[in-house]
Design a protein around this motif. Sequence first.
Motif, PDB file in Angstrom:
ATOM      1  N   TYR A 268     -70.157 -39.254  44.520  1.00 60.42           N
ATOM      2  CA  TYR A 268     -70.994 -38.728  43.448  1.00 60.42           C
ATOM      3  C   TYR A 268     -70.632 -37.270  43.178  1.00 60.42           C
ATOM      4  O   TYR A 268     -70.249 -36.541  44.101  1.00 60.42           O
ATOM      5  CB  TYR A 268     -72.477 -38.839  43.823  1.00 60.42           C
ATOM      6  CG  TYR A 268     -73.043 -40.202  43.525  1.00 60.42           C
ATOM      7  CD1 TYR A 268     -73.686 -40.463  42.327  1.00 60.42           C
ATOM      8  CD2 TYR A 268     -72.910 -41.244  44.445  1.00 60.42           C
ATOM      9  CE1 TYR A 268     -74.192 -41.722  42.043  1.00 60.42           C
ATOM     10  CE2 TYR A 268     -73.408 -42.503  44.171  1.00 60.42           C
ATOM     11  CZ  TYR A 268     -74.047 -42.745  42.972  1.00 60.42           C
ATOM     12  OH  TYR A 268     -74.545 -43.990  42.685  1.00 60.42           O
ATOM     13  N   ALA A 269     -70.771 -36.854  41.935  1.00 66.65           N
ATOM     14  CA  ALA A 269     -70.482 -35.471  41.562  1.00 66.65           C
ATOM     15  C   ALA A 269     -71.477 -34.541  42.248  1.00 66.65           C
ATOM     16  O   ALA A 269     -72.509 -34.971  42.738  1.00 66.65           O
ATOM     17  CB  ALA A 269     -70.575 -35.315  40.048  1.00 66.65           C
ATOM     18  N   LYS A 270     -71.151 -33.250  42.264  1.00 69.25           N
ATOM     19  CA  LYS A 270     -72.044 -32.249  42.867  1.00 69.25           C
ATOM     20  C   LYS A 270     -73.382 -32.245  42.121  1.00 69.25           C
ATOM     21  O   LYS A 270     -73.431 -32.484  40.920  1.00 69.25           O
ATOM     22  CB  LYS A 270     -71.391 -30.864  42.762  1.00 69.25           C
ATOM     23  CG  LYS A 270     -70.106 -30.755  43.536  1.00 69.25           C
ATOM     24  CD  LYS A 270     -70.276 -29.819  44.733  1.00 69.25           C
ATOM     25  CE  LYS A 270     -69.245 -30.071  45.818  1.00 69.25           C
ATOM     26  NZ  LYS A 270     -67.865 -29.935  45.361  1.00 69.25           N
ATOM     27  N   PRO A 271     -74.486 -31.942  42.834  1.00 69.07           N
ATOM     28  CA  PRO A 271     -75.819 -32.013  42.228  1.00 69.07           C
ATOM     29  C   PRO A 271     -75.932 -31.328  40.868  1.00 69.07           C
ATOM     30  O   PRO A 271     -76.555 -31.842  39.948  1.00 69.07           O
ATOM     31  CB  PRO A 271     -76.708 -31.309  43.258  1.00 69.07           C
ATOM     32  CG  PRO A 271     -76.000 -31.519  44.549  1.00 69.07           C
ATOM     33  CD  PRO A 271     -74.537 -31.555  44.243  1.00 69.07           C
ATOM     34  N   LYS A 272     -75.302 -30.166  40.753  1.00 63.10           N
ATOM     35  CA  LYS A 272     -75.414 -29.411  39.507  1.00 63.10           C
ATOM     36  C   LYS A 272     -74.779 -30.174  38.339  1.00 63.10           C
ATOM     37  O   LYS A 272     -75.349 -30.282  37.264  1.00 63.10           O
ATOM     38  CB  LYS A 272     -74.748 -28.042  39.683  1.00 63.10           C
ATOM     39  CG  LYS A 272     -75.475 -26.963  38.925  1.00 63.10           C
ATOM     40  CD  LYS A 272     -74.883 -25.599  39.236  1.00 63.10           C
ATOM     41  CE  LYS A 272     -75.425 -24.576  38.239  1.00 63.10           C
ATOM     42  NZ  LYS A 272     -74.740 -23.300  38.382  1.00 63.10           N
ATOM     43  N   LYS A 273     -73.581 -30.698  38.600  1.00 61.88           N
ATOM     44  CA  LYS A 273     -72.882 -31.449  37.553  1.00 61.88           C
ATOM     45  C   LYS A 273     -73.640 -32.747  37.248  1.00 61.88           C
ATOM     46  O   LYS A 273     -73.796 -33.142  36.091  1.00 61.88           O
ATOM     47  CB  LYS A 273     -71.457 -31.767  38.023  1.00 61.88           C
ATOM     48  CG  LYS A 273     -70.622 -32.390  36.920  1.00 61.88           C
ATOM     49  CD  LYS A 273     -69.219 -32.749  37.381  1.00 61.88           C
ATOM     50  CE  LYS A 273     -68.467 -33.429  36.248  1.00 61.88           C
ATOM     51  NZ  LYS A 273     -67.235 -34.053  36.723  1.00 61.88           N
TER      52      LYS A 273
ATOM     53  N   LYS B 133     -76.766 -33.284  37.477  1.00 61.85           N
ATOM     54  CA  LYS B 133     -77.951 -32.995  36.688  1.00 61.85           C
ATOM     55  C   LYS B 133     -77.583 -32.858  35.214  1.00 61.85           C
ATOM     56  O   LYS B 133     -78.300 -33.348  34.339  1.00 61.85           O
ATOM     57  CB  LYS B 133     -78.618 -31.711  37.208  1.00 61.85           C
ATOM     58  CG  LYS B 133     -80.054 -31.625  36.772  1.00 61.85           C
ATOM     59  CD  LYS B 133     -80.812 -30.517  37.452  1.00 61.85           C
ATOM     60  CE  LYS B 133     -82.204 -30.444  36.840  1.00 61.85           C
ATOM     61  NZ  LYS B 133     -82.981 -29.320  37.322  1.00 61.85           N
TER      62      LYS B 133
END
Lengths: 215, 252
Positions: B77-82, B84
């Motif tokens: 999964y992509a980083k939380p910021k991305k 979001k």
Amino acid sequence: MSFEVMLEQLTSGMLKSMLIFFLTLIFSLPLGMVMCFGRMSKNKIISGITGFIISILRGTPLMLQLMVVYFFPYYLFGWSIGGWRYPAIIVGFSINYAAYFAEIYRSGIEAIPKGQHEASQILLYSKPQEFFKITLPQVIKIILPAMTNEIITLVKDTSLAFSISYIELFNMAQQIAAANTTMIPFVVAAIFYYVFNLLVSVVMRCFEKKLSYYS
Amino acid sequence: MLYLEMNNIKKSFGDLQVLKDISLQVREGEVISIIGPSGSGKSTLLRIATMLETLDYGTISYLGEEAVSLYDGESVYAKPKKLKEIKKNFGLVFQNFNLFPHYTVLKNITDAPISVQKRNKKEVMKEAKELLDKMGLSDKADYYPCQLSGGQQQRVAIARALALKPKVLFFDEPTSALDPELTGEVLKVIKSLAEQKMTMVIVTHEMSFARNISDRVIFMDKGVIAVEGSPEEVFNSSNERMQEFLGKLNHE
């Protein structure tokens, strides 16, 4: 002893009991939230330890816990406990009630349908936003009756402070009764406790009514 | 343009393999219906697309942005910021509405745009009122969800999802909790969205509805896409499971 003097003394005892009551609430309500988070933590160690602490606090007499809190600085470190009596009472009551509140909070949080969390996730609420805007208001409504129960118990439990020789309402009544060989102080004390609890339940019912705008 | 691209999605719950290598592309303006028997994996697919559920294997991207990609044969999964940022592209309408019971209809719709998207309050209010108007609920703004019928609640839920201006809107059996009359009013709203070229993926048991409004229908069975194509192709398909499914439905 005249009735007026007795009443005066019992009233001062009542005020002391009420102070224990309010201070305990002020500290135990937030502390219970902390314990609740610990108990519900995904970290097994944290939830295990908190669960154990809660079970001890709920599984042993409050009177005993007050004694432990009061005497442990002396037995463990040899410190003088001269000025520690009152703080010990507040600490003892607060951690004990926090344990009960923690479990009530948990029951409320677990009663919130999973869909509320999923909707918050989809709408991109942050975790704190979700907790304060979506979860907590609904939890408060759910747990109010259970909280009323617990808070009423606290009013009566303040009398346990007598176990470490603090002179609150009950202890005061006992002393007057012994000195004057009369049961009247107990009757007055009972009325005091009852009236105070009546007030507590009226206030709590007001809160419940305020939150009944939705079902 | 591809609004959503899911490739080779696999998902198991314990020993049960719910999704076996499913791929799905959704283009701009497309309306896709996913039909199939209970337990075929439709809802799970939707929950993975909306990231309420994590996948075991596969990739997901929205408008070319990778939410889940492959690294050394593993899905990451992509980083939380991305993530979001990517999640801003879609909305979801639930089977049970999941409105916030302690908020009024208006607040249900406006709270996320105001407190999450930090948009101008006046503007959001104005848009919310327009949305309510479209949903035929302009007189219900100050009601609480418990005072509304199921159909009205679901229309509020649709308005709530639209208020965040998603590129893709998912529906998870939006009428399954409603009686036929209320179902009609919700389907009407979805149909009008389709006419406005809203990109939508709808998991549904309403066959004639799926047939009428979809550009593409997907029939899922036992974790795979058994039939896929235009409504005509799918409903006239000679696929045995599809026939069986429709046959049972007709008997009911």
